[in-house]
Design a protein around this motif. Structure first.
Motif, PDB file in Angstrom:
ATOM      1  N   SER A 164      -2.207  51.805   3.106  1.00 26.62           N
ATOM      2  CA  SER A 164      -2.889  51.647   1.813  1.00 26.62           C
ATOM      3  C   SER A 164      -2.008  50.897   0.822  1.00 26.62           C
ATOM      4  CB  SER A 164      -3.256  53.021   1.243  1.00 26.62           C
ATOM      5  OG  SER A 164      -4.153  53.695   2.089  1.00 26.62           O
ATOM      6  N   MET A 165      -0.719  51.210   0.846  1.00 29.60           N
ATOM      7  CA  MET A 165       0.219  50.567  -0.065  1.00 29.60           C
ATOM      8  C   MET A 165       0.320  49.067   0.225  1.00 29.60           C
ATOM      9  SD  MET A 165       4.180  51.694  -0.789  1.00 29.60           S
ATOM     10  CE  MET A 165       3.703  53.402  -0.538  1.00 29.60           C
ATOM     11  N   VAL A 166       0.441  48.738   1.516  1.00 34.22           N
ATOM     12  CA  VAL A 166       0.557  47.330   1.912  1.00 34.22           C
ATOM     13  C   VAL A 166      -0.728  46.576   1.591  1.00 34.22           C
ATOM     14  CG1 VAL A 166       0.795  45.762   3.880  1.00 34.22           C
ATOM     15  CG2 VAL A 166       2.281  47.774   3.697  1.00 34.22           C
ATOM     16  N   GLN A 167      -1.863  47.174   1.935  1.00 34.34           N
ATOM     17  CA  GLN A 167      -3.143  46.511   1.694  1.00 34.34           C
ATOM     18  C   GLN A 167      -3.481  46.442   0.210  1.00 34.34           C
ATOM     19  OE1 GLN A 167      -5.667  48.796   4.309  1.00 34.34           O
ATOM     20  NE2 GLN A 167      -5.328  47.398   6.030  1.00 34.34           N
ATOM     21  N   GLY A 168      -2.840  47.283  -0.577  1.00 33.10           N
ATOM     22  CA  GLY A 168      -3.001  47.185  -2.023  1.00 33.10           C
ATOM     23  C   GLY A 168      -2.327  45.941  -2.578  1.00 33.10           C
ATOM     24  N   ILE A 169      -1.336  45.442  -1.843  1.00 36.11           N
ATOM     25  CA  ILE A 169      -0.633  44.220  -2.244  1.00 36.11           C
ATOM     26  C   ILE A 169      -1.298  42.994  -1.623  1.00 36.11           C
ATOM     27  CG2 ILE A 169       1.574  42.983  -2.154  1.00 36.11           C
ATOM     28  CD1 ILE A 169       2.936  45.754  -2.065  1.00 36.11           C
ATOM     29  N   LYS A 170      -1.660  43.112  -0.332  1.00 32.43           N
ATOM     30  CA  LYS A 170      -2.377  42.028   0.351  1.00 32.43           C
ATOM     31  C   LYS A 170      -3.407  42.658   1.283  1.00 32.43           C
ATOM     32  CE  LYS A 170      -1.841  37.706   2.894  1.00 32.43           C
ATOM     33  NZ  LYS A 170      -0.905  36.747   3.528  1.00 32.43           N
ATOM     34  N   LYS A 171      -4.629  42.673   0.858  1.00 33.06           N
ATOM     35  CA  LYS A 171      -5.684  43.411   1.541  1.00 33.06           C
ATOM     36  C   LYS A 171      -5.951  42.918   2.956  1.00 33.06           C
ATOM     37  CE  LYS A 171     -10.368  45.168   0.809  1.00 33.06           C
ATOM     38  NZ  LYS A 171     -11.545  45.170  -0.099  1.00 33.06           N
ATOM     39  N   SER A 172      -5.879  41.621   3.166  1.00 35.44           N
ATOM     40  CA  SER A 172      -6.307  41.045   4.444  1.00 35.44           C
ATOM     41  C   SER A 172      -5.220  41.023   5.518  1.00 35.44           C
ATOM     42  CB  SER A 172      -6.802  39.612   4.221  1.00 35.44           C
ATOM     43  OG  SER A 172      -5.755  38.807   3.681  1.00 35.44           O
ATOM     44  N   VAL A 173      -4.013  41.450   5.193  1.00 33.94           N
ATOM     45  CA  VAL A 173      -2.909  41.291   6.146  1.00 33.94           C
ATOM     46  C   VAL A 173      -3.051  42.255   7.333  1.00 33.94           C
ATOM     47  CG1 VAL A 173      -1.364  42.953   4.986  1.00 33.94           C
ATOM     48  CG2 VAL A 173      -0.404  41.096   6.354  1.00 33.94           C
ATOM     49  N   PRO A 174      -2.907  41.757   8.568  1.00 31.12           N
ATOM     50  CA  PRO A 174      -2.943  42.640   9.742  1.00 31.12           C
ATOM     51  C   PRO A 174      -1.689  43.519   9.780  1.00 31.12           C
ATOM     52  CG  PRO A 174      -3.279  40.327  10.356  1.00 31.12           C
ATOM     53  CD  PRO A 174      -2.793  40.343   8.945  1.00 31.12           C
ATOM     54  N   ILE A 175      -1.861  44.783  10.156  1.00 32.67           N
ATOM     55  CA  ILE A 175      -0.742  45.723  10.214  1.00 32.67           C
ATOM     56  C   ILE A 175      -0.625  46.276  11.633  1.00 32.67           C
ATOM     57  CG2 ILE A 175       0.216  47.874   9.307  1.00 32.67           C
ATOM     58  CD1 ILE A 175      -1.355  47.385   6.740  1.00 32.67           C
ATOM     59  N   PHE A 176       0.582  46.224  12.169  1.00 33.30           N
ATOM     60  CA  PHE A 176       0.845  46.746  13.502  1.00 33.30           C
ATOM     61  C   PHE A 176       1.927  47.820  13.421  1.00 33.30           C
ATOM     62  CE2 PHE A 176      -0.843  42.503  14.041  1.00 33.30           C
ATOM     63  CZ  PHE A 176      -1.746  42.645  15.082  1.00 33.30           C
ATOM     64  N   PHE A 177       2.025  48.619  14.481  1.00 33.61           N
ATOM     65  CA  PHE A 177       2.978  49.728  14.500  1.00 33.61           C
ATOM     66  C   PHE A 177       3.854  49.633  15.748  1.00 33.61           C
ATOM     67  CE2 PHE A 177      -0.838  50.947  12.264  1.00 33.61           C
ATOM     68  CZ  PHE A 177      -0.343  51.490  11.086  1.00 33.61           C
ATOM     69  N   THR A 178       5.137  49.860  15.570  1.00 31.71           N
ATOM     70  CA  THR A 178       6.062  49.796  16.700  1.00 31.71           C
ATOM     71  C   THR A 178       6.988  51.007  16.705  1.00 31.71           C
ATOM     72  OG1 THR A 178       7.707  48.534  15.428  1.00 31.71           O
ATOM     73  CG2 THR A 178       6.102  47.271  16.715  1.00 31.71           C
ATOM     74  N   LYS A 179       7.583  51.232  17.854  1.00 19.92           N
ATOM     75  CA  LYS A 179       8.601  52.271  17.978  1.00 19.92           C
ATOM     76  C   LYS A 179       9.643  51.797  18.979  1.00 19.92           C
ATOM     77  CE  LYS A 179       6.687  54.974  21.800  1.00 19.92           C
ATOM     78  NZ  LYS A 179       6.413  56.339  22.292  1.00 19.92           N
ATOM     79  N   MET A 180      10.771  52.484  19.006  1.00 24.80           N
ATOM     80  CA  MET A 180      11.825  52.150  19.960  1.00 24.80           C
ATOM     81  C   MET A 180      12.158  53.380  20.790  1.00 24.80           C
ATOM     82  SD  MET A 180      14.425  49.684  17.818  1.00 24.80           S
ATOM     83  CE  MET A 180      15.331  49.258  19.303  1.00 24.80           C
ATOM     84  N   ASP A 181      12.302  53.165  22.089  1.00 22.14           N
ATOM     85  CA  ASP A 181      12.687  54.238  22.995  1.00 22.14           C
ATOM     86  C   ASP A 181      13.944  53.827  23.748  1.00 22.14           C
ATOM     87  OD1 ASP A 181      10.668  56.158  22.541  1.00 22.14           O
ATOM     88  OD2 ASP A 181       9.257  54.974  23.727  1.00 22.14           O
ATOM     89  N   PRO A 182      14.944  54.703  23.813  1.00 17.42           N
ATOM     90  CA  PRO A 182      16.131  54.376  24.625  1.00 17.42           C
ATOM     91  C   PRO A 182      15.753  54.358  26.098  1.00 17.42           C
ATOM     92  CG  PRO A 182      16.228  56.652  23.850  1.00 17.42           C
ATOM     93  CD  PRO A 182      15.053  56.021  23.170  1.00 17.42           C
ATOM     94  N   THR A 183      16.207  53.361  26.822  1.00 19.57           N
ATOM     95  CA  THR A 183      15.859  53.244  28.241  1.00 19.57           C
ATOM     96  C   THR A 183      17.067  53.408  29.158  1.00 19.57           C
ATOM     97  OG1 THR A 183      16.074  50.837  28.029  1.00 19.57           O
ATOM     98  CG2 THR A 183      13.854  51.774  27.832  1.00 19.57           C
ATOM     99  N   TYR A 184      18.209  52.890  28.729  1.00 17.53           N
ATOM    100  CA  TYR A 184      19.400  53.008  29.562  1.00 17.53           C
ATOM    101  C   TYR A 184      20.644  52.755  28.716  1.00 17.53           C
ATOM    102  CZ  TYR A 184      19.392  47.893  29.498  1.00 17.53           C
ATOM    103  OH  TYR A 184      19.399  46.578  29.089  1.00 17.53           O
ATOM    104  N   LEU A 185      21.796  53.031  29.287  1.00 22.42           N
ATOM    105  CA  LEU A 185      23.085  52.719  28.676  1.00 22.42           C
ATOM    106  C   LEU A 185      23.751  51.628  29.505  1.00 22.42           C
ATOM    107  CD1 LEU A 185      24.313  56.397  28.257  1.00 22.42           C
ATOM    108  CD2 LEU A 185      23.271  54.990  26.488  1.00 22.42           C
ATOM    109  N   PHE A 186      24.745  50.969  28.919  1.00 23.20           N
ATOM    110  CA  PHE A 186      25.534  50.026  29.718  1.00 23.20           C
ATOM    111  C   PHE A 186      27.014  50.260  29.442  1.00 23.20           C
ATOM    112  CE2 PHE A 186      24.564  47.702  25.790  1.00 23.20           C
ATOM    113  CZ  PHE A 186      25.822  47.253  25.404  1.00 23.20           C
ATOM    114  N   GLU A 187      27.824  49.932  30.418  1.00 25.56           N
ATOM    115  CA  GLU A 187      29.263  50.120  30.284  1.00 25.56           C
ATOM    116  C   GLU A 187      29.845  49.063  29.351  1.00 25.56           C
ATOM    117  OE1 GLU A 187      31.083  50.076  34.086  1.00 25.56           O
ATOM    118  OE2 GLU A 187      29.874  51.720  34.893  1.00 25.56           O
ATOM    119  N   VAL A 188      30.825  49.466  28.552  1.00 27.40           N
ATOM    120  CA  VAL A 188      31.451  48.537  27.614  1.00 27.40           C
ATOM    121  C   VAL A 188      32.099  47.378  28.360  1.00 27.40           C
ATOM    122  CG1 VAL A 188      33.246  48.268  25.862  1.00 27.40           C
ATOM    123  CG2 VAL A 188      31.838  50.335  25.897  1.00 27.40           C
TER     124      VAL A 188
END
Length: 309
Positions: free
Chosen positions: A240-264
C-alpha cells in the motif's frame, strides 16, 4: 582505538537511522540528532545539485540496460538480484555485462565473479560506468536483442555455444545504480528490505535513505526482499505504501535460503548445511543492515552458534 571508536559511532548512527520514534532514544543518542539533522540537510542539497548535473549529460548505450538499486544502505538484496538476472540471461544465450562501482574493496564484484564463473557474463568496474561500458562494448562487440527477430531469439542459446556471438554483449546490468543518473536505463528495479524498510524515513546520515521516498516514482519494478521474515499484514502495508507513491508499479517478493557452505581455501568445495549439526559455528556479518542475516541464522537453529555483527 580509532577504528573501534568509528565502529561504535557507526552502530549508534545505524540505530538512530532505524529508530522510528526518535523521542525514545537514549540521551546520548538524542544529543546527536541536531548534528545529524544538519548533515542530512546538506546531503539533501548536495543530492539535488548532483542529480541536476548528471541528468544534464545522460549517456545512452546501444543495448538494453537494467538497473538494480535501492533507496537505503545495505542488506536489500541488490547483488543477489544482479546475479539472478545475469545468470538468467547467460542461460538464455545472451551475454550480460555487469557494471559495478567496485567500492568497499570490490567484495561484491568478487562474489559475483565467483558465482557466475563459467558463464558468458562479463564485468566492468569503475565509478564512470558509461566509460567502462563503452570500452567493453568496443572490445567484445554487442548484439541489440531489441532488434533481433523472434527466430533469432529462439536460437540465441544455440548460437551462444556454437559461434563467436557468445562474446558479444547483449544486455547491461547495473549493480547499485539507482543514484547513478548519468547512464540511461530501460528498466529500473528497486530493492526494498521488507524487514527494515526505510527506517525512520530520513535522509542520510540522520536516516538510511539515499533519496526521498518519492524517488520510487522512477521505479519500473519494486522487489520486497526478505519477504518471508515479515507477516502478511506487514507485506500488505508495504504494498500500500509503495502503490501510494506509484500506483501502477509491479511489486514482487523474494527471499534467501542458505544452500551450502564453501571452504575459505577452496571456494569450489561445497559443504552441506547438515555438516554443521554438531559443530561450533561463528557467524560474522559485515553488511550495512545485518538484521535479516541474524534472523536467518537464528532460523537455522544451530546449537553452538555465536553471532558477530
Amino acid at each position: 582505538m580509532k577504528v573501534e571508536s568509528m565502529e561504535k559511532l557507526r552502530k549508534v548512527v545505524n540505530e538512530i537511522a532505524y529508530k522510528k520514534n526518535l523521542s525514545k532514544l537514549s540521551p546520548l543518542r538524542f544529543s546527536l540528532l541536531p548534528f545529524l539533522s544538519v548533515s542530512s540537510s546538506f546531503y539533501k542539497l548536495a543530492l539535488s545539485i548532483r542529480r541536476r548535473f548528471f541528468l544534464s549529460q545522460v549517456h545512452r548505450l546501444p543495448l538494453p540496460v537494467i538497473s538494480v538499486g535501492n533507496l537505503t544502505w545495505g542488506g536489500n538484496g541488490k547483488t543477489p538480484m544482479v546475479e539472478f538476472i545475469a545468470a538468467f540471461f547467460a542461460r538464455s544465450g545472451i551475454s550480460p555485462l555487469v557494471l559495478s562501482r567496485g567500492y568497499g574493496g570490490g567484495d561484491e564484484v568478487n562474489m559475483l565473479q565467483r558465482h557466475l564463473l563459467g558463464t558468458s557474463t562479463k564485468f566492468g568496474v569503475g565509478a564512470k560506468r558509461a566509460v567502462v561500458a563503452s570500452h567493453l562494448i568496443q572490445k567484445y562487440g554487442y548484439i541489440d536483442i531489441r532488434k533481433t527477430s523472434l527466430y533469432e531469439k529462439q536460437n540465441l542459446n544455440w548460437k551462444a555455444h556454437n559461434s563467436l556471438d557468445s562474446e558479444k554483449i547483449g544486455i547491461v546490468v547495473l549493480d547499485d545504480a539507482m543514484q547513478h543518473w548519468s547512464l540511461w536505463r530501460d528498466l529500473d528495479i528497486v530493492m526494498v528490505n521488507g524487514l527494515t524498510l526505510w527506517g525512520n524515513g530520513r535522509l542520510l546520515p540522520l536516516g538510511p535513505l539515499r533519496e526521498p521516498l518519492t524517488a520510487l516514482r522512477r521505479a519500473n519494478v519494486v522487489v520486497i526482499h526478505h519477504s518471508d521474515l515479515v507477516s502478511d499484514r506487514v507485506l500488505e502495508d508495504i504494498e500500500s505504501m509503495v502503490q501510494g507513491i506509484k500506483k501502477s508499479v509491479p511489486i514482487f517478493f523474494t527471499k534467501m535460503d542458505p544452500t551450502y557452505l564453501f571452504e575459505v581455501g577452496n571456494i569450489n568445495a561445497k559443504i552441506l548445511l547438515t555438516a554443521l549439526h554438531e559443530a561450533t559455528i561463528l557467524c560474522v556479518s559485515a553488511i550495512g543492515s545485518p538484521e535479516p542475516f541474524v534472523k536467518r541464522v537464528q532460523e537455522c537453529r544451530w546449537e553452538h552458534c555465536m553471532l558477530i555483527e
